[in-house]
Design a protein around this motif. Structure first.
Motif, mmCIF file in Angstrom:
data_model
loop_
_atom_site.group_PDB
_atom_site.id
_atom_site.type_symbol
_atom_site.label_atom_id
_atom_site.label_comp_id
_atom_site.label_asym_id
_atom_site.label_seq_id
_atom_site.Cartn_x
_atom_site.Cartn_y
_atom_site.Cartn_z
ATOM 1 N N PHE A 33 0.821 -1.207 0.000
ATOM 2 C CA PHE A 33 0.000 0.000 0.000
ATOM 3 C C PHE A 33 0.859 1.263 0.000
ATOM 4 N N ASP A 34 2.002 1.177 0.638
ATOM 5 C CA ASP A 34 2.889 2.344 0.671
ATOM 6 C C ASP A 34 3.598 2.578 -0.667
ATOM 7 N N VAL A 36 1.920 2.765 -3.658
ATOM 8 C CA VAL A 36 0.913 3.155 -4.646
ATOM 9 C C VAL A 36 1.481 4.097 -5.713
ATOM 10 N N THR A 55 -3.097 -4.353 0.923
ATOM 11 C CA THR A 55 -3.395 -3.391 1.979
ATOM 12 C C THR A 55 -3.027 -3.904 3.358
ATOM 13 N N THR A 56 -2.619 -5.150 3.450
ATOM 14 C CA THR A 56 -2.227 -5.709 4.751
ATOM 15 C C THR A 56 -0.833 -6.291 4.644
#
Length: 74
Positions: A33-34, A36, A55-56
């Motif tokens: 997620f970091d 993107v 996302t996890t």
């Protein structure tokens, strides 16, 4: 039959066909997620398979080694 009902039927038929034919998506890259912004940069470069934004952390950790081994990785 309204449009929503017909779309639902098409979706169900699509899912049955995917399962029956054992169709698997081609995942080109996995991004955390970091990452993107990097994922969008990758999309801008042209043709690609699917990209995944995890996302996890378990999803990122579980697939990170597979991503490094993937022959599809660019």
């Amino acid at each position: 039959m309204d449009q929503t009902a017909s779309q639902g039927g098409a979706f169900e038929r699509m899912n049955l066909a995917i399962e029956a034919l054992a169709i698997k998506p081609v995942v080109d890259r996995l991004f955390g997620f970091d990452e993107v912004p990097r994922a969008f940069e990758h999309l801008e470069k042209g043709p690609f398979g699917k990209i995944v934004i995890a996302t996890t952390w378990p999803a990122v950790t579980a697939t990170a080694s597979a991503r490094r081994r993937s022959p599809c990785r660019r």
